[in-house]
Design an enzyme around this catalytic site. Structure first.
Site, PDB file in Angstrom:
ATOM      1  CB  THR A 131      12.371  34.180  37.176  1.00 56.17           C
ATOM      2  OG1 THR A 131      13.350  34.049  38.214  1.00 56.17           O
ATOM      3  CG2 THR A 131      12.916  35.069  36.086  1.00 56.17           C
ATOM      4  CE  LYS A 165       9.977  36.237  46.348  1.00 55.64           C
ATOM      5  NZ  LYS A 165       9.988  36.615  44.953  1.00 55.64           N
ATOM      6  NE  ARG A 166      20.552  34.183  48.554  1.00 56.48           N
ATOM      7  CZ  ARG A 166      21.845  34.089  48.264  1.00 56.48           C
ATOM      8  NH1 ARG A 166      22.253  33.341  47.269  1.00 56.48           N
ATOM      9  NH2 ARG A 166      22.757  34.715  49.001  1.00 56.48           N
TER      10      ARG A 166
HETATM   11  C1  26V Z   1      25.512  40.438  42.543  1.00 60.89           C
HETATM   12  C2  26V Z   1      26.656  40.093  43.204  1.00 60.89           C
HETATM   13  C3  26V Z   1      27.402  41.137  43.896  1.00 60.89           C
HETATM   14  C4  26V Z   1      28.838  40.766  44.076  1.00 60.89           C
HETATM   15  C5  26V Z   1      29.049  39.377  44.573  1.00 60.89           C
HETATM   16  C6  26V Z   1      28.281  38.305  43.879  1.00 60.89           C
HETATM   17  C7  26V Z   1      27.045  38.749  43.217  1.00 60.89           C
HETATM   18  C8  26V Z   1      26.271  37.809  42.588  1.00 60.89           C
HETATM   19  C9  26V Z   1      25.135  38.175  41.924  1.00 60.89           C
HETATM   20  C10 26V Z   1      24.762  39.488  41.909  1.00 60.89           C
HETATM   21  C11 26V Z   1      23.601  39.833  41.071  1.00 60.89           C
HETATM   22  C12 26V Z   1      22.397  40.222  41.729  1.00 60.89           C
HETATM   23  C13 26V Z   1      21.459  40.564  40.647  1.00 60.89           C
HETATM   24  C14 26V Z   1      20.358  39.564  40.460  1.00 60.89           C
HETATM   25  O1  26V Z   1      20.449  38.389  40.764  1.00 60.89           O
HETATM   26  N1  26V Z   1      19.291  40.077  39.934  1.00 60.89           N
HETATM   27  C15 26V Z   1      18.084  39.317  39.723  1.00 60.89           C
HETATM   28  O2  26V Z   1      18.062  38.928  38.359  1.00 60.89           O
HETATM   29  C16 26V Z   1      16.904  38.179  38.050  1.00 60.89           C
HETATM   30  C17 26V Z   1      17.048  37.719  36.632  1.00 60.89           C
HETATM   31  O3  26V Z   1      17.041  38.811  35.763  1.00 60.89           O
HETATM   32  C18 26V Z   1      15.663  39.026  38.273  1.00 60.89           C
HETATM   33  O4  26V Z   1      14.535  38.235  38.021  1.00 60.89           O
HETATM   34  C19 26V Z   1      15.615  39.527  39.711  1.00 60.89           C
HETATM   35  O5  26V Z   1      14.537  40.405  39.892  1.00 60.89           O
HETATM   36  C20 26V Z   1      16.906  40.230  40.046  1.00 60.89           C
HETATM   37  O6  26V Z   1      16.955  40.573  41.410  1.00 60.89           O
END
Ligand code: 26V
Length: 811
Positions: free
Chosen positions: A653, A545-546
């Site tokens: 996921t 994962k990340r």
């Molecule tokens: C945030 C940001 C911040 C600004 C710059 C670019 C960027 C790109 C993506 C994000 C979103 C982070 C949120 C995320 O990926 N959440 C994950 O979503 C999954 C699908 O719902 C979930 O399974 C993970 O637990 C959750 O961390």
């Protein structure tokens, strides 16, 4: 049209000749790849057109999923499978002397996403089409996807991912459907004869949004929906002012470059939000193109009038990234279509629904008012008015909530709060797992929940079992089909009948054989990529994962160090061999995450080369984690590490993907782990650690002291000391920042606090593993319950509870 093996072979030969100028004998794998892709694309085209016509004729209500990310990975096998040609193609390629895997492997992953959120969008598209819903994706065609990761001396190095270097066979450029997006400039209000205001814009910068369409094929059902990816280009009217003076020409080139930058690259940091203007441009570019496109579609498909738009359209926004959809739809309805504020607001708030994917405050998007005002003056005016009307509405109509106004205002502290904008402007707000939604309602978004309780709902995430089981694990898939029939492919809930086989010894043996085969394949890949030979009988313990502190890869590597120490103290210790497999990208600017990657490599270099350890312990880090690599690791996983600090992982996921492939979860009561636990039962999962309430309580009231843990627990003290000055440090390399972060920043993610129960959970897992039969039983029970985590279940819920869509009947 169904293709026989013979006609498939004939078409291949013809394609090789016409497209690649070659014959089967001389063809390279790349030639073969393009020839196959062209056959498949042709097969899809007919259904694609038919699907479009069918929707138009029925004036079908449609869903648009707007997302800054679609992490689709490779499409070849998926498309072959969905149009029923996978076996035919695989057989033909083999017959012609090609290794199918190598041919399919020619495709460069479309890495247009960071992680969970982007991959979820891709799984959703698959389920929407497979379940016959009229729904499409809208995203950005980034020229550079998520960076390619290389590890050099244990350090992550990022390289650009120029995935379009070679032609991408699945896309079709539709320049005829381009749209214009306006940035900057001045807004001038004029009074209309009826006294209402009209706005015109001057001196704006114009950008062309050019769509590239990628087909989204349903599973053997002739439905082909569309993923439309927008590319930024200089508007043609701006390109022919070929200037006389040299200076102007260079200026022109500069301008072109800056316009193209808008779809230049995917922002690779999903852990902390940065207010970068280019990112805001990307967001508005995507939103404006999508909404203009939706309005144009509505007019051709349904009526010229947009009065009934909310009956014919629903828009799901993937996190707050596309939340400018709210003011953009308002702008188009009012300024271009002549609607009043109230009518436009009524349509907008009945059309848009918002999904939240994180409660981490670092990731909450807020844009400085000045930036928004300069870049999007008209949009900012509208946001201002949304804010004023919303606050006044509370003040007068819901006086009980007056106190909340400063905390819910869309504009506050000179910033536009995107989550607040999304909540105010939409009719549905959903979290992505039960616990996550409860946390939104009870704490993170409690103020809004009190004002609009009816808007909040849960949609637990899912994954497409067609890619993550049927396609990536053919061995397990045929075993399941042999046992319970093929029904599970169309109805994954039917996997539950496998529970009956959890006492069937021959079946359990076969489950074990399949896993063994998959582990062997992964061991080969590991040997090829790292030169390390792993013990194929060891437990494959996987965390992929990340890299993020809350996901606690650090706790996992601490466990490795602990086992290493045990082995050093007691070389004859009776332990089941383990192979720890990591894969993770860190955001390029995330220092602590990069330190953890370095630590994993450093521990690996010591453990893997210690003759006294032998093959009882191996640490493998596979570089450049992406969808294709996940597809190879997941079928071979036995223990799935889902060990986030409780309350921090919205859903996860990967946990679902590994469970579906028979891995057992070791995890905290966080995200969807809780629901996995509910289904499989405590005996079939290894749960440990603080609950989200306990974590919340410590954050709120204190009471946890990392230094106490250090002093009280010898195992912990030893590990931390080894990082800083001890065996895992050296002259050149020391991990003092990790040490300090734990000791002086009070271990913000509770690594030490959960460590003891984590070790216990691992010991329990090991003892279960020793009883092979019991392990296979547990594994079978996990597979049996994984049907609930198919994205088909999730999409049925979205369709019936948010989108109000029914499957489109066949033509
Ligand atoms: C945030 C940001 C911040 C600004 C710059 C670019 C960027 C790109 C993506 C994000 C979103 C982070 C949120 C995320 O990926 N959440 C994950 O979503 C999954 C699908 O719902 C979930 O399974 C993970 O637990 C959750 O961390």
């Amino acid at each position: 049209m169904v293709l026989t093996t013979q006609s498939f072979e004939e078409q291949l030969t013809e394609k090789l000749r016409s497209l690649r100028g070659t014959g089967v004998e001389e063809a390279s794998e790349k030639d073969m790849y393009y020839a196959v892709a062209s056959i498949v694309q042709e097969q899809l085209s007919a259904s694609w057109q038919d699907t479009r016509k069918h929707y138009d004729k029925r004036e079908e209500r449609q869903m648009y999923y707007i997302s800054m990310e679609f992490l689709i990975g490779r499409l070849m096998e998926n498309n072959l499978q969905n149009c029923g040609l996978l076996d035919t193609c695989t057989t033909t390629l083999k017959k012609l002397g090609f290794e199918p895997e190598l041919v399919y492997g020619q495709e460069h992953d479309a890495g247009l996403g960071n992680g969970g959120l982007g991959r979820l969008a891709a799984c959703f598209l698959d389920s929407v089409a497979s379940l016959r819903y009229a729904g499409h994706g809208s995203g950005i065609r980034y020229r550079y996807g998520l960076f390619e990761q290389r590890i050099i001396h244990g350090n992550q190095v990022e390289l650009p991912d120029y995935w379009l270097k070679e032609e991408y066979p699945w896309e079709t450029r539709r320049a005829d459907e381009s749209l214009t997006i306006h940035f900057g400039g001045q807004v001038i209000p004029h009074k209309r004869s009826d006294g209402s205001l009209e706005f015109s814009y001057y001196d704006t910068d114009e950008v062309q949004a050019v769509p590239y369409d990628v087909p989204v094929a349903g599973y053997q059902n002739d439905v082909v929906n569309t993923l439309r990816l927008w590319s930024a280009e200089l508007a043609p009217e701006n390109t022919d002012i070929l200037a006389d003076a040299e200076g102007k020409y260079y200026h022109h080139l500069d301008h072109m470059h800056s316009v193209e930058q808008i779809s230049g690259f995917l922002y690779p940091d999903d852990s902390s939000y940065e207010g970068k203007e280019l990112r805001l441009k990307q967001q508005y570019f995507l939103v404006s193109a999508t909404i203009q496109n939706i309005i144009r579609d509505h007019k051709t498909r349904c009526t010229k009038s947009l009065k009934n738009m909310h009956e014919k359209t629903v828009i799901q926004i993937n996190d707050t990234h596309p939340s400018l959809a709210v003011p953009e739809l308002m702008r188009l309805l009012m300024d271009e279509e002549g609607f009043s504020w109230d009518d436009a607001w009524n349509i907008t708030t009945k059309t848009i629904a918002y999904t939240n994917h994180t409660t981490l405050s670092e990731a909450l998007e807020k844009w400085p008012v000045s930036m928004m005002e300069n870049l999007l003056p008209r949009i900012f005016m509208i946001i201002n008015e949304i804010n004023e009307r919303f606050c006044l509405g509370i003040y007068y109509d819901k006086p009980a909530f007056r106190d909340l106004i400063p905390r819910v205002a869309v504009i506050a502290d000179d910033q536009v709060h995107m989550a607040r904008l999304a909540i105010v402007g939409s009719f549905s707000i959903n979290g992505v797992a039960k616990l996550h939604t409860e946390i939104l309602k009870r704490s993170e978004m409690n103020d809004f929940y009190r004002i609009f309780p009816e808007k909040f709902n849960n949609k637990t995430n899912g994954i497409t079992h067609r890619r993550w089981l049927l396609q990536v694990n053919p061995g397990l898939s045929s075993l399941i089909t042999d046992a319970i029939g093929r029904g599970w492919v169309e109805q994954p809930s039917k996997l539950s009948t496998l529970v009956r086989y959890s006492n069937d010894s021959p079946f359990l043996d076969k489950i074990a054989d399949v896993k063994k085969e998959n582990k062997k394949a992964l061991a080969d890949l590991i040997r090829k990529r790292t030169g390390i030979t792993v013990n194929e009988n060891s437990i494959f313990d996987v965390q992929i994962k990340r890299l993020h502190e809350y996901k606690r890869q650090l706790m996992n590597i601490f466990h490795v160090i602990y086992l290493y120490n045990e082995l050093k103290d007691n070389p004859m210790m009776d332990m089941t061999p383990r192979t720890f497999i990591f894969a993770a990208k860190a955001a390029p600017g995330y220092y602590m995450a990069k330190e953890i990657i370095k630590l994993i490599h450093h521990v690996a270099s010591i453990v893997n080369n210690d003759a006294a350890v032998g093959d009882r312990l191996k640490v493998i880090f596979l570089e450049n984690y992406n969808v294709s690599l996940a597809e190879k690791i997941i079928p071979a996983a036995e223990l799935s590490e889902q060990i986030s600090t409780a309350s921090k992982e919205a859903s996860g996921t990967g946990n679902m993907k590994m469970m579906m492939n028979g891995a057992l979860t070791i995890g905290t009561m966080d995200g969807a782990n809780i629901e996995i636990n509910d289904f499989v039962g405590r005996d079939n999962i290894f749960i440990f650690g603080l609950s989200s309430e306990q974590v919340h309580d410590y954050y709120a009231n204190g009471g946890y002291n990392a230094k106490d843990m250090y002093h009280a627990d010898d195992r912990i003290r030893r590990i931390l000391d080894q990082l800083y000055g001890g065996e895992f440090g050296s002259q050149e390399i020391e991990f003092k920042d990790i040490f300090y972060n734990i000791m002086y920043n009070n271990d913000p993610y509770f690594v030490l606090k959960d460590f003891d129960s984590y070790i216990d959970a691992h010991e329990l897992a090991e003892s279960r593993y020793r009883n092979h039969r019991q392990w296979q039983q547990m594994s079978t029970i996990n597979i049996a319950h994984s049907g609930k985590f198919s994205s088909d279940r999730t999409i049925h819920e979205y369709a019936s509870e948010i989108w109000r869509l029914s499957p489109v009947p066949k033509a």
